[in-house]
Design an enzyme around this catalytic site. Structure first.
Site, PDB file in Angstrom:
ATOM      1  N   GLN A   2      -0.997 116.132  25.851  1.00 28.59           N
ATOM      2  CA  GLN A   2       0.757 116.756  25.817  1.00 28.59           C
ATOM      3  C   GLN A   2       2.191 116.433  26.510  1.00 28.59           C
ATOM      4  OE1 GLN A   2       1.703 119.424  23.467  1.00 28.59           O
ATOM      5  NE2 GLN A   2       3.290 118.516  23.810  1.00 28.59           N
ATOM      6  N   ARG A  32     -11.290 120.676  24.289  1.00 29.63           N
ATOM      7  CA  ARG A  32     -10.175 120.941  24.564  1.00 29.63           C
ATOM      8  C   ARG A  32     -11.015 122.878  24.817  1.00 29.63           C
ATOM      9  NH1 ARG A  32      -5.200 123.833  21.419  1.00 29.63           N
ATOM     10  NH2 ARG A  32      -5.002 121.988  22.935  1.00 29.63           N
ATOM     11  N   CYS A  43       5.910 122.331  23.330  1.00 26.67           N
ATOM     12  CA  CYS A  43       4.791 121.900  22.972  1.00 26.67           C
ATOM     13  C   CYS A  43       4.490 122.867  21.932  1.00 26.67           C
ATOM     14  CB  CYS A  43       4.250 121.568  23.443  1.00 26.67           C
ATOM     15  SG  CYS A  43       3.232 123.766  24.577  1.00 26.67           S
ATOM     16  N   ARG A  98       2.546 113.949  19.014  1.00 25.79           N
ATOM     17  CA  ARG A  98       1.063 113.953  18.842  1.00 25.79           C
ATOM     18  C   ARG A  98       0.305 113.113  18.825  1.00 25.79           C
ATOM     19  NH1 ARG A  98      -0.630 118.502  21.537  1.00 25.79           N
ATOM     20  NH2 ARG A  98      -2.264 117.416  22.541  1.00 25.79           N
ATOM     21  N   HIS A 131      -3.101 119.353  30.440  1.00 28.15           N
ATOM     22  CA  HIS A 131      -2.519 119.165  29.581  1.00 28.15           C
ATOM     23  C   HIS A 131      -2.043 117.909  29.172  1.00 28.15           C
ATOM     24  CE1 HIS A 131      -2.604 119.569  24.978  1.00 28.15           C
ATOM     25  NE2 HIS A 131      -2.188 120.392  24.489  1.00 28.15           N
ATOM     26  N   ASP A 173       7.225 126.738  27.528  1.00 30.17           N
ATOM     27  CA  ASP A 173       5.991 127.354  27.082  1.00 30.17           C
ATOM     28  C   ASP A 173       5.737 127.950  26.300  1.00 30.17           C
ATOM     29  OD1 ASP A 173       2.920 126.375  25.543  1.00 30.17           O
ATOM     30  OD2 ASP A 173       2.235 126.646  27.634  1.00 30.17           O
TER      31      ASP A 173
END
Ligand code: CP
Ligand code: NVA
Length: 332
Positions: free
Chosen positions: A143, A113, A280, A319, A140, A236
């Protein structure tokens, strides 16, 4: 799931664009299988990642991606080592290329990340082991796999549904969802102020995928009309990690794009139960965080966040299963 047929063994997963449509959807199916497997306890007898060593290199904060990787790998008998920006010479005293070559001699895979997509690409090139993108400024991908598993669980399918993503229309999550929906045959509307529109380059890439799957990718600057017919309302944070200096500017631009009950009703799908809310996370839905203390709810109201049609915690759990699926697909 036939892992050989999925064709991801030994491969990195850095962008959804690099996967075939079948591979992307296959990862979602694999995650559903791994979820059932964990719930049945089968992983305790026959671990898929037995003794695999996975490094987590995280240059930005994370709750879900970090914990999903750790729990996912441990569930299947592997070992994880978490390394934050201060733990490594990575990119400071040692080039990314050299660090990658060292890590590749010791670990079986790396969850990364960070900021630049170029760094995750270099890490994959020079380490010679599978690298998974756990978020960069641009993309991402992990996700979206969790989002799709959640949509399948609650709405029964992906193809033919319509997603309205509302907010910062050019961030990593928006771009990844746009490409993901195009590959899954879902209509996608990016509902955002003109200043935060997606790039033409990403729109073109997504529209190319949409064309072969018979769906549409649109941009709307109208928070009322843009969400009509949506089965998934998604948002988001208004300010992504690394963009904190833009906070006041984003508040001014995005206030009209807050997801509230009026917006949910404007989908026209509330009565029929054919709309869900996804985020998310982390989310600013009330004044309960340090950042939102003086502002209250930002991208979504507390009423929507806590409503029965909000599936954000199923999405967060997924996730775990989807990140596990990515690692299993590359290593098992
Ligand atoms: N959604 C997500 O990536 O959460 P974290 O930042 O907590 O990993
Ligand atoms: N767009 C957000 C996603 C967080 C999971 C960020 O990059 O901060």
């Amino acid at each position: 799931m036939d892992l050989e047929k999925l064709g991801l063994h030994g491969k990195s997963i850095l962008r959804l664009l690099d996967l075939t449509d079948e591979q992307m959807l296959g990862l979602v199916s694999l995650a559903a299988e791994l979820k059932a497997r964990k719930k049945s306890g089968a992983n305790l007898k026959d671990a898929l990642l037995y003794r695999k060593n996975i490094a987590l290199i995280f240059q930005k904060s994370s709750t879900r991606t970090h914990c999903a990787t750790v729990c996912g790998v441990h569930d299947e008998g592997g070992y994880t080592e978490y390394l934050n920006a201060h733990d490594l010479h990575f990119g400071k005293k040692e080039s990314v290329k050299d660090s990658a070559r060292v890590l590749g001699r010791m670990f079986d895979g790396i969850m990364f990340r960070g900021f630049s997509q170029k760094v995750v690409e270099d890490l994959a090139t020079y380490s010679g082991i599978p690298v998974w993108n756990g978020l960069t400024d641009e993309w991402h991908p992990s996700q979206v796999l969790a989002d799709f598993l959640t949509i399948q669980e609650h709405l029964g399918a992906l193809k033919g549904l319509k997603m309205a993503y509302v907010g910062d229309g050019r961030n990593n999550v928006a771009s990844s969802l746009m490409v993901g929906c195009a590959k899954a045959g879902m209509d996608f509307v990016d509902v955002c102020p003109p200043e935060l529109s997606p790039s033409e380059e990403i729109l073109d890439l997504a529209r190319e995928c949409a064309k072969r799957n018979g769906c549409s990718i649109q941009v709307s600057h109208d928070p009322v009309e843009g969400v009509r017919g949506a089965n998934i309302l998604y948002t988001d944070v208004w300010v992504s990690m690394g963009e904190e200096a833009l906070f006041q500017q984003r508040l001014a631009l995005l206030r009209p794009f807050q997801i509230n009950m009026d917006m949910v009703r404007n989908t026209g799908n509330l009565e029929s139960g054919r709309v869900i809310f996804l985020h998310c996370l982390p989310a600013f839905h009330d004044a309960n965080t340090e950042v939102s203390r003086d502002y209250g709810a930002m991208e979504v109201t507390d009423e929507v966040f806590e409503a029965p049609f909000s599936k954000v915690f199923d999405e967060a759990e997924n996730r775990l299963h989807t990140i596990k699926a990515m690692i299993v697909a590359s290593l098992a």
